[in-house]
Motif scaffolding. Structure first.
Motif, PDB file in Angstrom:
ATOM      1  N   SER A 189       0.914  -1.188  -0.046  1.00 58.95           N
ATOM      2  CA  SER A 189       0.191   0.015   0.001  1.00 58.95           C
ATOM      3  C   SER A 189       0.938   1.297   0.057  1.00 58.95           C
ATOM      4  N   ALA A 190       0.574   2.324  -0.853  1.00 62.02           N
ATOM      5  CA  ALA A 190       1.348   3.405  -0.922  1.00 62.02           C
ATOM      6  C   ALA A 190       1.285   4.023   0.488  1.00 62.02           C
ATOM      7  N   ALA A 191       0.421   3.772   1.338  1.00 62.19           N
ATOM      8  CA  ALA A 191       0.221   4.258   2.702  1.00 62.19           C
ATOM      9  C   ALA A 191       1.333   4.030   3.435  1.00 62.19           C
ATOM     10  N   HIS A 192       1.868   2.980   3.033  1.00 62.54           N
ATOM     11  CA  HIS A 192       2.830   1.915   3.931  1.00 62.54           C
ATOM     12  C   HIS A 192       4.215   2.256   3.423  1.00 62.54           C
ATOM     13  N   VAL A 193       4.530   3.397   2.516  1.00 58.98           N
ATOM     14  CA  VAL A 193       5.824   3.771   1.899  1.00 58.98           C
ATOM     15  C   VAL A 193       6.036   5.126   2.271  1.00 58.98           C
ATOM     16  N   GLN A 194       6.950   5.383   3.179  1.00 56.10           N
ATOM     17  CA  GLN A 194       7.371   6.868   3.750  1.00 56.10           C
ATOM     18  C   GLN A 194       8.852   7.150   3.466  1.00 56.10           C
ATOM     19  N   THR A 195       8.878   8.427   2.910  1.00 49.23           N
ATOM     20  CA  THR A 195      10.119   8.838   2.555  1.00 49.23           C
ATOM     21  C   THR A 195      10.701   9.903   3.963  1.00 49.23           C
ATOM     22  N   LEU A 196      11.783   9.533   4.426  1.00 47.60           N
ATOM     23  CA  LEU A 196      12.343  10.282   5.458  1.00 47.60           C
ATOM     24  C   LEU A 196      12.923  11.359   5.373  1.00 47.60           C
ATOM     25  N   GLU A 197      13.164  12.682   5.867  1.00 48.75           N
ATOM     26  CA  GLU A 197      13.535  13.731   5.582  1.00 48.75           C
ATOM     27  C   GLU A 197      14.999  14.164   5.698  1.00 48.75           C
ATOM     28  N   GLY A 198      15.608  13.065   6.360  1.00 49.38           N
ATOM     29  CA  GLY A 198      17.256  13.436   6.560  1.00 49.38           C
ATOM     30  C   GLY A 198      17.606  12.372   7.757  1.00 49.38           C
ATOM     31  N   PRO A 199      19.002  12.822   7.978  1.00 43.86           N
ATOM     32  CA  PRO A 199      19.444  11.816   8.676  1.00 43.86           C
ATOM     33  C   PRO A 199      19.194  11.791  10.331  1.00 43.86           C
ATOM     34  N   GLY A 200      18.234  13.183  10.653  1.00 43.69           N
ATOM     35  CA  GLY A 200      17.902  13.114  11.832  1.00 43.69           C
ATOM     36  C   GLY A 200      16.849  12.342  12.017  1.00 43.69           C
ATOM     37  N   PRO A 201      15.516  12.503  10.912  1.00 37.44           N
ATOM     38  CA  PRO A 201      14.499  11.558  11.317  1.00 37.44           C
ATOM     39  C   PRO A 201      14.756  10.191  11.089  1.00 37.44           C
ATOM     40  N   PHE A 202      15.853   9.842  10.088  1.00 41.14           N
ATOM     41  CA  PHE A 202      16.441   8.299   9.908  1.00 41.14           C
ATOM     42  C   PHE A 202      16.778   7.904  11.460  1.00 41.14           C
ATOM     43  N   ARG A 203      17.706   8.659  12.080  1.00 41.61           N
ATOM     44  CA  ARG A 203      18.142   8.216  13.366  1.00 41.61           C
ATOM     45  C   ARG A 203      16.995   7.777  14.288  1.00 41.61           C
TER      46      ARG A 203
END
Length: 465
Positions: free
Chosen positions: A36-50
């Motif tokens: 589902s497209a709702a289950h694919v999220q692009t995180l905005e940078g290294p801070g949100p990734f961590r």
């Protein structure tokens, strides 16, 4: 200096030069997970990734399987290890495994004092905290020069956190500086199961793969026969993927693995995707050193009228850049070598640049560095990968990636937002004159480039780096 006829040079050439075209069609079996497209999220940078990584670890109930080039002995690396051990203490039934490159884990940083590497930290944590976290070293080749574990992906329960980033201070932006990559969080049980099954089948089951958090560690030479067997297995390694039907809002996601200079599914798929581009390609690579087949396909696309955007890091955004005020070391040659490659490419395609069909972007943000890679094709295809799109990734390292096919354009807004954010710290080159002329490079760099070119070692370096 190594003679062109030396055994080492011969071995390098054998591993780098192709044996011929693969007979397999990269896209002949379009198996994929319907996500589902709702289950694919692009995180905005290294801070949100961590933050996402630590949050997923804290919430884990069944399994944590992390695969990266390295988990560094620094603040960020220890923070992640502490989180893993805390999860193990809270839920002893958790299966926690970390896979890193065998060679990279057993040496210090380039240019630093020799040490036992990150493996010493792993052993210290096991001695203090017990056996709750298993850390494995994967020797893809007998020597790091010939290839490393460049597989990526963190699986935590049914979530896949995928990035080309490894685990250290700069990748996780814990000390003010950051190394930019791409970051995606995908929630899908089948995809997570497939990625874990690949690791367990091809890595954990191999006699070449050893625990780094235990002593004594065998010498690499003791593992040579097992490493040869592992290489043969990896040349045919693949993810188990079903053929699932898509609903109107689903994304088709196919995990792909690649190893070796021929029959490489990931390489073949990347080339096939590029060949099928109709209107637009966006290509990210941290080091401008494209494999010859990729350069050839890009030339074909330009002649067909496709628009191509390529974003690379400015030479000052390269990990090995040495400011002129600091003492020069030979490793500091690399950013200039990549810039020279880019300048030649820009000069060869100056007509396409002049009419806006080819756009070359240089990323720079203070003293931070750039490690972004992957593809966006038309409005339907995205590839997220740890593959640097260079000859080393193409022939030597064990690589993987996720192919996202989006026929209903559910993810276009996410991709465009990611692309816009990257361009905020990038400039578009007007022509090749915007790049430094090699004649104006520092004297030490000019001397090294001249010596390498004289014996054609610059070509060999481009294949290895």
């Amino acid at each position: 200096m190594t003679s062109p006829r030396s055994p080492l040079a011969h071995r390098i050439a054998r591993r780098l030069l192709p044996l011929g075209r693969s007979s397999r069609s990269a896209l002949e079996t379009p198996h994929a997970f319907a996500v589902s497209a709702a289950h694919v999220q692009t995180l905005e940078g290294p801070g949100p990734f961590r933050q996402a990584l630590l949050a997923q670890i804290a919430q884990a109930t069944r399994r944590i399987v992390l695969v990266a080039l390295y988990l560094q002995d620094d603040e960020a690396g220890r923070e992640v290890l502490e989180a893993l051990y805390a999860a193990s203490r809270a839920r002893p039934e958790l299966e926690i495994e970390v896979y890193v490159d065998w060679h990279r884990a057993r040496r210090g940083l380039i240019g630093k004092v020799a040490s036992e590497g990150n493996a010493a930290m792993y052993r210290d944590y096991t001695a203090r905290c017990g056996e709750g976290v298993a850390i494995y070293g994967v020797p893809v080749q007998n020597r790091e020069l010939f290839g490393v574990l460049h597989l990526k992906g963190f699986v935590i329960d049914d979530a896949v956190l995928y990035s080309g980033a490894s685990i250290n201070d700069v990748y996780l932006a814990t000390q003010g500086r950051y190394r930019l990559d791409r970051y995606h969080l995908i929630r899908h049980a089948g995809l997570a199961d497939s990625m874990v099954a690949f690791v367990q089948r091809y890595l954990r089951a191999s006699e070449a793969v050893q625990r780094l958090d235990r002593t004594p560690l065998p010498a690499t030479r003791e593992l040579q026969q097992a490493i040869r067997h592992l290489r043969k297995e990896l040349q045919h390694a693949h993810y188990q993927v079903p053929r699932e039907a898509l609903s109107g809002t689903d994304i088709a996601i196919t995990p792909l693995a690649g190893f070796g200079r021929s029959g490489n599914t990931l390489n073949d798929t990347l080339l096939a995707l590029l060949r099928q581009a109709r209107r637009r390609v966006v290509l990210f690579t941290p080091y401008f050193n494209l494999p010859r087949p990729v350069r050839a396909v890009l030339g074909q696309l330009l002649r067909r009228g496709c628009t191509i955007d390529i974003m690379v890091g400015d030479k000052t955004a390269n990990d090995f850049y040495i400011p002129p005020a600091q003492p020069f070391r030979k490793i500091g040659l690399l950013p200039y070598l990549y810039e020279s490659n880019l300048r030649r490419f820009a000069r060869a395609h100056r007509a396409h640049m002049a009419r806006g069909q080819l756009n070359l972007w240089l990323w720079r943000d203070g003293d931070n560095s750039y490690h972004v890679k992957g593809l966006l094709i038309d409005d339907e295809i995205a590839v997220i990968t740890g593959n640097n799109l260079n000859p080393r990734a193409w022939a030597l390292d064990l690589e993987n990636g996720l192919l996202l096919r989006d026929p209903s354009h559910q993810l276009v807004a996410q991709h465009e937002a990611e692309w816009a954010a990257l361009r905020r710290h990038a400039v578009r080159l007007e022509d090749y004159h915007a790049l430094d002329n090699p004649r104006r490079y520092p004297a030490e760099v000019r001397t090294l480039l001249r010596r390498l070119s004289r014996v054609r070692l610059d070509r060999l370096l481009n294949r290895l780096l």
